[in-house]
Design a protein around this motif. Sequence first.
Motif, PDB file in Angstrom:
ATOM      1  N   ILE A 165     -13.608  23.217  -9.106  1.00  0.00           N
ATOM      2  CA  ILE A 165     -14.534  22.109  -7.903  1.00  0.00           C
ATOM      3  C   ILE A 165     -14.840  20.908  -8.730  1.00  0.00           C
ATOM      4  N   GLU A 166     -14.856  21.202 -10.178  1.00  0.00           N
ATOM      5  CA  GLU A 166     -16.204  20.385 -11.017  1.00  0.00           C
ATOM      6  C   GLU A 166     -15.147  19.926 -11.802  1.00  0.00           C
ATOM      7  N   SER A 167     -13.919  20.309 -12.168  1.00  0.00           N
ATOM      8  CA  SER A 167     -12.460  19.911 -12.816  1.00  0.00           C
ATOM      9  C   SER A 167     -11.943  18.026 -12.084  1.00  0.00           C
ATOM     10  N   ILE A 168     -11.726  18.582 -10.926  1.00  0.00           N
ATOM     11  CA  ILE A 168     -11.158  17.561  -9.530  1.00  0.00           C
ATOM     12  C   ILE A 168     -11.781  16.396  -9.744  1.00  0.00           C
ATOM     13  N   LEU A 169     -13.078  16.954  -9.518  1.00  0.00           N
ATOM     14  CA  LEU A 169     -14.311  15.634  -8.559  1.00  0.00           C
ATOM     15  C   LEU A 169     -13.833  15.180 -10.469  1.00  0.00           C
ATOM     16  N   GLN A 170     -13.738  15.153 -11.961  1.00  0.00           N
ATOM     17  CA  GLN A 170     -14.632  14.478 -12.845  1.00  0.00           C
ATOM     18  C   GLN A 170     -12.934  13.907 -13.241  1.00  0.00           C
ATOM     19  N   LYS A 211       0.660  -1.175  -0.344  1.00  0.00           N
ATOM     20  CA  LYS A 211      -0.124  -0.657   0.097  1.00  0.00           C
ATOM     21  C   LYS A 211       0.477   0.800   0.290  1.00  0.00           C
ATOM     22  N   LEU A 212       0.365   1.630  -0.904  1.00  0.00           N
ATOM     23  CA  LEU A 212       0.947   3.132  -0.764  1.00  0.00           C
ATOM     24  C   LEU A 212      -0.204   4.484  -1.344  1.00  0.00           C
ATOM     25  N   ILE A 213      -0.155   4.444  -0.330  1.00  0.00           N
ATOM     26  CA  ILE A 213      -0.636   6.034  -0.115  1.00  0.00           C
ATOM     27  C   ILE A 213      -0.224   7.744  -0.418  1.00  0.00           C
ATOM     28  N   VAL A 214      -1.259   8.462  -1.013  1.00  0.00           N
ATOM     29  CA  VAL A 214      -1.074   9.668  -0.987  1.00  0.00           C
ATOM     30  C   VAL A 214      -1.857  10.687  -1.334  1.00  0.00           C
ATOM     31  N   THR A 215      -2.150  12.191  -0.891  1.00  0.00           N
ATOM     32  CA  THR A 215      -2.716  12.893  -0.331  1.00  0.00           C
ATOM     33  C   THR A 215      -2.425  14.348  -0.919  1.00  0.00           C
ATOM     34  N   THR A 216      -3.637  14.480  -2.687  1.00  0.00           N
ATOM     35  CA  THR A 216      -2.919  15.834  -3.447  1.00  0.00           C
ATOM     36  C   THR A 216      -4.419  16.494  -2.511  1.00  0.00           C
ATOM     37  N   ASN A 217      -4.398  17.367  -3.589  1.00  0.00           N
ATOM     38  CA  ASN A 217      -6.008  18.612  -4.031  1.00  0.00           C
ATOM     39  C   ASN A 217      -6.266  18.376  -5.637  1.00  0.00           C
ATOM     40  N   ILE A 233      -7.884  12.699  -2.145  1.00  0.00           N
ATOM     41  CA  ILE A 233      -7.825  13.921  -3.106  1.00  0.00           C
ATOM     42  C   ILE A 233      -9.029  14.710  -2.578  1.00  0.00           C
ATOM     43  N   SER A 234      -8.276  16.273  -1.331  1.00  0.00           N
ATOM     44  CA  SER A 234      -8.539  16.870  -0.438  1.00  0.00           C
ATOM     45  C   SER A 234      -9.035  18.435  -1.179  1.00  0.00           C
ATOM     46  N   LEU A 235     -10.291  17.774  -0.950  1.00  0.00           N
ATOM     47  CA  LEU A 235     -11.720  18.428  -2.314  1.00  0.00           C
ATOM     48  C   LEU A 235     -11.534  20.502  -0.794  1.00  0.00           C
ATOM     49  N   HIS A 236     -11.174  21.404  -1.782  1.00  0.00           N
ATOM     50  CA  HIS A 236     -10.868  22.627  -1.403  1.00  0.00           C
ATOM     51  C   HIS A 236     -11.900  23.670  -1.681  1.00  0.00           C
ATOM     52  N   ARG A 238     -11.918  26.933  -3.912  1.00  0.00           N
ATOM     53  CA  ARG A 238     -11.418  27.221  -5.099  1.00  0.00           C
ATOM     54  C   ARG A 238     -13.248  27.683  -6.265  1.00  0.00           C
ATOM     55  N   SER A 239     -12.860  27.942  -8.270  1.00  0.00           N
ATOM     56  CA  SER A 239     -14.466  27.814  -8.305  1.00  0.00           C
ATOM     57  C   SER A 239     -14.550  26.724  -8.841  1.00  0.00           C
TER      58      SER A 239
END
Length: 156
Positions: A134-139, A97-103, A123-126, A129-130
């Motif tokens: 946010i929609e781009s990150i969720l996609q 297991k290798l875990i990474v947290t990103t925005n 993915i830490s959703l902020h 943001r616009s």
Amino acid sequence: MHKITSRWGQHDELKIEWNLGKRCNYDCSYCSPAIHDWNSPHHSLAVIKGFINRLDVWMQQHRKTFSISLTGGEPFVHPEILGILETIRSSKYSEPKLIVTTNGSLPLDLYRRAMTWVTNLTISLHLERSNTEIESILQKAVILNQEYPNSWINVQ
């Protein structure tokens, strides 16, 4: 050279949460400058490889394995992130297991390439943001979940 010591007795696995650096491409109101900025130096890949090699020696001597969770700042702004992930996963004593947290703000292709080594991507959703961002990150999260069904990809 740092000496690695343990106070955890007979546990077989050492869990490491590694703040890879303070660099981050965001400046969120709730994130302290003590844990993020855009000018702190990156650790070199050579230094990181040296640490993983010393960790391997320690793990062998103590008959243990380790798992790593990378955080930051934003780990994916490190110019050598793919080499870092490969180094960790090629360790003889690394758990699967290798875990990474990103925005989640970096290009989708970078995350796809990282999934060669990453098993858990958070993915830490902020929400500052616009809506478009946010929609781009969720996609990206939806696409990665579809393309890597055996990996754990979540949004917080």
